[in-house]
Motif scaffolding. Structure first.
Motif, PDB file in Angstrom:
ATOM      1  N   PRO A   9       0.760  -1.167  -0.184  1.00  0.00           N
ATOM      2  CA  PRO A   9       0.080   0.116  -0.109  1.00  0.00           C
ATOM      3  C   PRO A   9       0.921   1.372   0.061  1.00  0.00           C
ATOM      4  CG  PRO A   9      -0.728  -1.328   1.817  1.00  0.00           C
ATOM      5  CD  PRO A   9       0.610  -2.048   1.120  1.00  0.00           C
ATOM      6  N   ASN A  10       0.344   2.331  -0.617  1.00  0.00           N
ATOM      7  CA  ASN A  10       0.953   3.688  -0.732  1.00  0.00           C
ATOM      8  C   ASN A  10       2.118   3.996  -1.245  1.00  0.00           C
ATOM      9  OD1 ASN A  10       0.275   6.283   0.328  1.00  0.00           O
ATOM     10  ND2 ASN A  10       1.113   6.118   2.242  1.00  0.00           N
ATOM     11  N   VAL A  11       2.374   3.157  -2.096  1.00  0.00           N
ATOM     12  CA  VAL A  11       3.838   3.202  -3.090  1.00  0.00           C
ATOM     13  C   VAL A  11       3.661   4.168  -4.183  1.00  0.00           C
ATOM     14  CG1 VAL A  11       4.827   1.208  -2.110  1.00  0.00           C
ATOM     15  CG2 VAL A  11       3.506   1.328  -4.270  1.00  0.00           C
ATOM     16  N   GLY A  12       2.438   4.369  -4.458  1.00  0.00           N
ATOM     17  CA  GLY A  12       1.985   5.330  -5.681  1.00  0.00           C
ATOM     18  C   GLY A  12       1.681   4.420  -6.889  1.00  0.00           C
ATOM     19  N   LYS A  13       1.043   3.316  -6.772  1.00  0.00           N
ATOM     20  CA  LYS A  13       0.235   2.538  -7.722  1.00  0.00           C
ATOM     21  C   LYS A  13      -0.769   3.427  -8.591  1.00  0.00           C
ATOM     22  CE  LYS A  13      -0.883  -0.508  -5.060  1.00  0.00           C
ATOM     23  NZ  LYS A  13      -0.465  -0.096  -3.702  1.00  0.00           N
ATOM     24  N   SER A  14      -1.642   3.913  -7.760  1.00  0.00           N
ATOM     25  CA  SER A  14      -2.537   4.639  -8.655  1.00  0.00           C
ATOM     26  C   SER A  14      -2.074   5.991  -9.057  1.00  0.00           C
ATOM     27  CB  SER A  14      -3.794   4.873  -7.569  1.00  0.00           C
ATOM     28  OG  SER A  14      -4.418   3.633  -6.921  1.00  0.00           O
ATOM     29  N   THR A  15      -1.083   6.538  -8.331  1.00  0.00           N
ATOM     30  CA  THR A  15      -0.378   7.928  -9.078  1.00  0.00           C
ATOM     31  C   THR A  15       0.141   7.223 -10.537  1.00  0.00           C
ATOM     32  OG1 THR A  15      -0.004   8.476  -6.790  1.00  0.00           O
ATOM     33  CG2 THR A  15       1.161   9.794  -8.809  1.00  0.00           C
ATOM     34  N   PHE A  16       0.906   6.262 -10.614  1.00  0.00           N
ATOM     35  CA  PHE A  16       1.465   5.495 -11.812  1.00  0.00           C
ATOM     36  C   PHE A  16       0.259   5.332 -12.683  1.00  0.00           C
ATOM     37  CE2 PHE A  16       4.684   2.950 -13.877  1.00  0.00           C
ATOM     38  CZ  PHE A  16       4.232   2.344 -14.650  1.00  0.00           C
ATOM     39  N   PRO A  31      -2.476   4.041   3.529  1.00  0.00           N
ATOM     40  CA  PRO A  31      -3.052   2.620   2.891  1.00  0.00           C
ATOM     41  C   PRO A  31      -4.152   2.486   2.624  1.00  0.00           C
ATOM     42  CG  PRO A  31      -1.999   2.411   5.136  1.00  0.00           C
ATOM     43  CD  PRO A  31      -2.090   4.167   4.937  1.00  0.00           C
ATOM     44  N   PHE A  32      -4.559   1.550   1.385  1.00  0.00           N
ATOM     45  CA  PHE A  32      -5.780   1.145   1.099  1.00  0.00           C
ATOM     46  C   PHE A  32      -6.706   2.304   0.743  1.00  0.00           C
ATOM     47  CE2 PHE A  32      -4.241  -1.963   4.599  1.00  0.00           C
ATOM     48  CZ  PHE A  32      -4.075  -2.878   3.555  1.00  0.00           C
ATOM     49  N   THR A  33      -6.120   3.007  -0.071  1.00  0.00           N
ATOM     50  CA  THR A  33      -7.099   4.368  -0.878  1.00  0.00           C
ATOM     51  C   THR A  33      -7.699   3.578  -1.836  1.00  0.00           C
ATOM     52  OG1 THR A  33      -5.096   5.677  -0.173  1.00  0.00           O
ATOM     53  CG2 THR A  33      -6.790   6.374  -2.135  1.00  0.00           C
ATOM     54  N   THR A  34      -7.065   2.637  -2.536  1.00  0.00           N
ATOM     55  CA  THR A  34      -7.534   1.887  -3.738  1.00  0.00           C
ATOM     56  C   THR A  34      -8.330   0.698  -3.120  1.00  0.00           C
ATOM     57  OG1 THR A  34      -5.971   2.589  -5.273  1.00  0.00           O
ATOM     58  CG2 THR A  34      -7.183   0.848  -6.001  1.00  0.00           C
ATOM     59  N   ILE A  35      -9.453   0.317  -3.505  1.00  0.00           N
ATOM     60  CA  ILE A  35     -10.149  -0.747  -2.827  1.00  0.00           C
ATOM     61  C   ILE A  35     -10.396  -1.641  -4.309  1.00  0.00           C
ATOM     62  CG2 ILE A  35     -12.223  -1.634  -1.612  1.00  0.00           C
ATOM     63  CD1 ILE A  35     -12.014   0.733   0.182  1.00  0.00           C
ATOM     64  N   ALA A 227      11.196   8.286  -7.038  1.00  0.00           N
ATOM     65  CA  ALA A 227      12.478   8.500  -7.137  1.00  0.00           C
ATOM     66  C   ALA A 227      13.011   9.959  -7.259  1.00  0.00           C
ATOM     67  CB  ALA A 227      13.067   7.857  -8.619  1.00  0.00           C
ATOM     68  N   ASP A 228      12.091  10.841  -7.046  1.00  0.00           N
ATOM     69  CA  ASP A 228      12.312  12.260  -7.089  1.00  0.00           C
ATOM     70  C   ASP A 228      12.597  12.458  -5.605  1.00  0.00           C
ATOM     71  OD1 ASP A 228       9.476  11.342  -6.566  1.00  0.00           O
ATOM     72  OD2 ASP A 228       9.369  13.304  -5.753  1.00  0.00           O
ATOM     73  N   LEU A 229      12.742  11.621  -4.630  1.00  0.00           N
ATOM     74  CA  LEU A 229      12.913  12.041  -3.048  1.00  0.00           C
ATOM     75  C   LEU A 229      14.324  11.595  -2.985  1.00  0.00           C
ATOM     76  CD1 LEU A 229       9.713  10.799  -1.432  1.00  0.00           C
ATOM     77  CD2 LEU A 229      10.331  13.023  -2.014  1.00  0.00           C
ATOM     78  N   ALA A 250       9.052   8.241 -11.328  1.00  0.00           N
ATOM     79  CA  ALA A 250       8.418   9.452 -10.380  1.00  0.00           C
ATOM     80  C   ALA A 250       7.304   9.562 -11.024  1.00  0.00           C
ATOM     81  CB  ALA A 250       9.437  10.907 -10.576  1.00  0.00           C
ATOM     82  N   ALA A 251       6.321   8.727 -10.409  1.00  0.00           N
ATOM     83  CA  ALA A 251       4.680   8.796 -11.158  1.00  0.00           C
ATOM     84  C   ALA A 251       4.060  10.189 -10.952  1.00  0.00           C
ATOM     85  CB  ALA A 251       3.868   7.651 -10.370  1.00  0.00           C
ATOM     86  N   GLU A 252       4.571  10.921  -9.715  1.00  0.00           N
ATOM     87  CA  GLU A 252       3.699  12.196  -9.218  1.00  0.00           C
ATOM     88  C   GLU A 252       4.355  13.167 -10.439  1.00  0.00           C
ATOM     89  OE1 GLU A 252       2.550  13.351  -5.033  1.00  0.00           O
ATOM     90  OE2 GLU A 252       4.789  13.914  -5.473  1.00  0.00           O
ATOM     91  N   ALA A 253       5.628  13.052 -10.817  1.00  0.00           N
ATOM     92  CA  ALA A 253       6.314  14.010 -11.847  1.00  0.00           C
ATOM     93  C   ALA A 253       5.600  13.583 -13.021  1.00  0.00           C
ATOM     94  CB  ALA A 253       7.645  13.737 -11.820  1.00  0.00           C
TER      95      ALA A 253
HETATM   96  N1  LIG Z   1       7.235  12.026  -3.851  1.00  0.00           N
HETATM   97  C1  LIG Z   1       6.391  11.280  -4.466  1.00  0.00           C
HETATM   98  N2  LIG Z   1       5.337  10.874  -4.065  1.00  0.00           N
HETATM   99  C2  LIG Z   1       4.474  10.224  -4.741  1.00  0.00           C
HETATM  100  C3  LIG Z   1       4.835   9.525  -5.956  1.00  0.00           C
HETATM  101  N3  LIG Z   1       3.912   8.780  -6.514  1.00  0.00           N
HETATM  102  C4  LIG Z   1       3.018   8.725  -5.461  1.00  0.00           C
HETATM  103  N4  LIG Z   1       3.351   9.817  -4.313  1.00  0.00           N
HETATM  104  C5  LIG Z   1       2.595   9.861  -3.336  1.00  0.00           C
HETATM  105  O1  LIG Z   1       2.333   8.629  -2.618  1.00  0.00           O
HETATM  106  C6  LIG Z   1       1.338   8.453  -2.007  1.00  0.00           C
HETATM  107  C7  LIG Z   1       0.537   7.432  -2.320  1.00  0.00           C
HETATM  108  O2  LIG Z   1       0.108   7.427  -3.514  1.00  0.00           O
HETATM  109  P1  LIG Z   1      -1.101   6.423  -4.371  1.00  0.00           P
HETATM  110  O3  LIG Z   1      -1.104   6.469  -5.732  1.00  0.00           O
HETATM  111  O4  LIG Z   1      -2.340   6.613  -3.806  1.00  0.00           O
HETATM  112  O5  LIG Z   1      -0.414   5.074  -3.760  1.00  0.00           O
HETATM  113  P2  LIG Z   1      -1.019   3.444  -3.752  1.00  0.00           P
HETATM  114  O6  LIG Z   1      -0.008   2.549  -3.959  1.00  0.00           O
HETATM  115  O7  LIG Z   1      -2.051   3.582  -5.148  1.00  0.00           O
HETATM  116  O8  LIG Z   1      -1.723   3.228  -2.640  1.00  0.00           O
HETATM  117  P3  LIG Z   1      -3.172   2.288  -2.245  1.00  0.00           P
HETATM  118  O9  LIG Z   1      -4.100   2.415  -3.218  1.00  0.00           O
HETATM  119  O10 LIG Z   1      -3.510   2.972  -0.990  1.00  0.00           O
HETATM  120  O11 LIG Z   1      -2.304   0.985  -1.673  1.00  0.00           O
HETATM  121  C8  LIG Z   1       0.342   9.937  -2.456  1.00  0.00           C
HETATM  122  O12 LIG Z   1       0.733  10.932  -1.417  1.00  0.00           O
HETATM  123  C9  LIG Z   1       1.224  10.336  -3.540  1.00  0.00           C
HETATM  124  O13 LIG Z   1       1.073  11.566  -4.012  1.00  0.00           O
HETATM  125  C10 LIG Z   1       6.247  10.012  -6.497  1.00  0.00           C
HETATM  126  O14 LIG Z   1       6.504   9.825  -7.827  1.00  0.00           O
HETATM  127  N5  LIG Z   1       6.926  10.835  -5.801  1.00  0.00           N
END
Ligand SMILES: Nc1nc2c(ncn2[C@@H]2O[C@H](COP(=O)(O)OP(=O)(O)OP(=O)(O)O)[C@@H](O)[C@H]2O)c(=O)[nH]1
Ligand SMILES: [Mg+2]
Length: 400
Positions: A9-16, A31-35, A227-229, A250-253
């Motif tokens: 959980p919370n690694v950025g899967k949904s951001t990707f 964690p568990f934002t995505t169900i 990877a941006d961190l 860097a999915a967020e980027a």
């Molecule tokens: N610094 C940084 N933060 C990121 C990146 N990608 C995602 N995040 C952050 O990581 C957090 C979790 O992102 P989600 O995409 O919800 O992660 P997830 O893996 O889908 O989480 P679950 O659905 O809860 O398992 C959020 O606060 C995002 O903004 C990235 O590339 N860099």
């Protein structure tokens, strides 16, 4: 073909997922934002053949921008996986069935080590992403093991008595995730396990078998996200242990750039090593955010990694090829005169007949031969497609 996104959980899967598909899905720092699974269209990036062939294309099933062809492919994002998920912890194991429908897996990890094994935010750099990879893979294997163990005793005794292989009953338990009898046979062969002597298999054989089946038939790569961190760079090399494919990410980027491109703020094609600001008068905050993407991601890693991970999953793991069917092999058009209208993604090893089948079942039923638009050579039904092939299919039912 489908690619699935897996990870704790919370690694950025949904951001990707959101960056790759531009679908708006819940993203949050817990964690568990995505169900429920998110399913969407991502794009495979390839160099279009139109320049090489000396024509201007009229893409129909995909877009071509400056020679970069973006072809839609399916992507699935699921809930996070925690230790014990195979026996029902966290959101349980239901979603493993969803993810294991995929042909290949992008395993997203928090490379910066700022989330614990449960996905809770902790001190940046304090966690080891390589351990997360092990944990997730172990859980998937435990889940597979539970499935193959059902009635295992009965099935193994029966196969010894009848002197028949256990491969069919084993495969039957795993058909839901696309495992066939031939795949089980191959795995048994590689592990030197006799299919008709399961009672004499050494201890740990079933564990080895599910691992082998997963690794071969659900190939995966690591998207080393966040990877941006600053804490990420030092942790990425260790992820490559054992020859794993690792794509710094860097999915967020990527999400920021894709949204900025959509809003006309920048010109950027997914996978590019840079972007250009195209709008005047953007806010200081926007400018700063874009500057950070350049400094912390693009200048360091050469791209945001999201597009590379998808391309690598298809072209690397699945050995996919992109082929361009045409009806006129000289003008490279379809019957409406569109030039190179379609680009199809086919799995590695597909044949000319498979391409005909993909276009239309009638075309496959009346297939005569294919024509290579470059060499004008005739190719048979069993010709193995190569990446960037431009082919005309000739059939007795529908001549081009
Ligand atoms: N610094 C940084 N933060 C990121 C990146 N990608 C995602 N995040 C952050 O990581 C957090 C979790 O992102 P989600 O995409 O919800 O992660 P997830 O893996 O889908 O989480 P679950 O659905 O809860 O398992 C959020 O606060 C995002 O903004 C990235 O590339 N860099
Ligand atoms: Mg999510």
């Amino acid at each position: 073909m489908i690619v699935g996104i897996l990870g704790k959980p919370n690694v950025g899967k949904s951001t990707f997922f959101a960056a790759a598909t531009l679908k708006s899905v819940p993203i949050a720092d817990f964690p568990f934002t995505t169900i429920k699974p998110n399913v969407g269209m991502a794009y495979l990036r390839t160099k279009c053949v139109h320049q090489e062939m000396g024509v201007e294309d009229d893409p129909r099933n995909s877009v071509c921008s400056g020679g970069v062809r973006l072809i839609p492919v399916k992507l699935v994002d699921v809930a996070g996986l925690v230790s014990g998920a195979s026996s029902g912890r966290g959101l349980g194991n239901q979603f493993l069935e969803d993810i294991m429908q995929a042909d290949a897996v992008v395993h997203v990890v928090d490379a910066s080590g700022s989330t614990d094994q449960e996905g809770q935010r902790t001190e940046p750099g304090s966690q080891d992403p390589a351990k997360d990879v092990e944990m997730v893979e172990r859980e998937v294997d435990l889940w597979l093991l539970e499935i193959v163990k059902r009635d295992w005793e009965k099935a193994s005794k029966l196969s010894e008595q009848l002197k028949t292989s256990v491969a069919p009953p084993l495969a039957q338990r795993l058909t839901g995730i696309g495992i066939t009898e031939a795949m089980v046979d191959e795995a048994l062969l590689r592990l030197h396990l006799k299919g008709d002597r399961p009672l004499s298999w050494p201890a740990g054989s079933l564990e080895a078998l599910v691992r082998e089946l997963r690794e071969r038939n659900k190939p995966s790569l690591i998207a080393a996200n966040k990877a941006d961190l600053p804490t990420a760079a030092a942790k990425i090399p260790a992820l490559k242990a054992g020859g794993r494919t690792v794509v710094p990410c860097a999915a967020e980027a990527e999400l920021l750039l894709r949204k900025a491109a959509e809003a006309g703020v920048v010109s950027y094609t997914p996978g590019d090593p840079s972007f250009k600001v195209t709008k005047e008068g953007i806010s200081q905050a926007q400018e700063r955010a874009l500057q950070l993407v350049k400094e912390r991601v693009l200048d360091v890693y050469g791209s945001t990694g999201v597009q590379q991970a998808i391309d690598q999953a298809y072209f690397g793991l699945l050995k996919a090829v992109v082929v361009y069917p045409v009806e006129d092999e000289t003008k490279l058009t379809n019957k409406d005169g569109d030039v190179l209208p379609d680009a199809y993604v086919m799995s590695g090893g597909s044949t000319a007949l498979d391409l005909a089948r993909k276009i239309h079942s009638d075309l496959a039923a009346t297939f005569l031969y294919a024509v290579d638009a470059r060499s004008k050579m005739r190719l048979g039904a069993d010709y193995t497609l190569r990446d960037r092939d431009v082919l005309k299919i000739v059939s007795s039912g529908r001549r081009g």
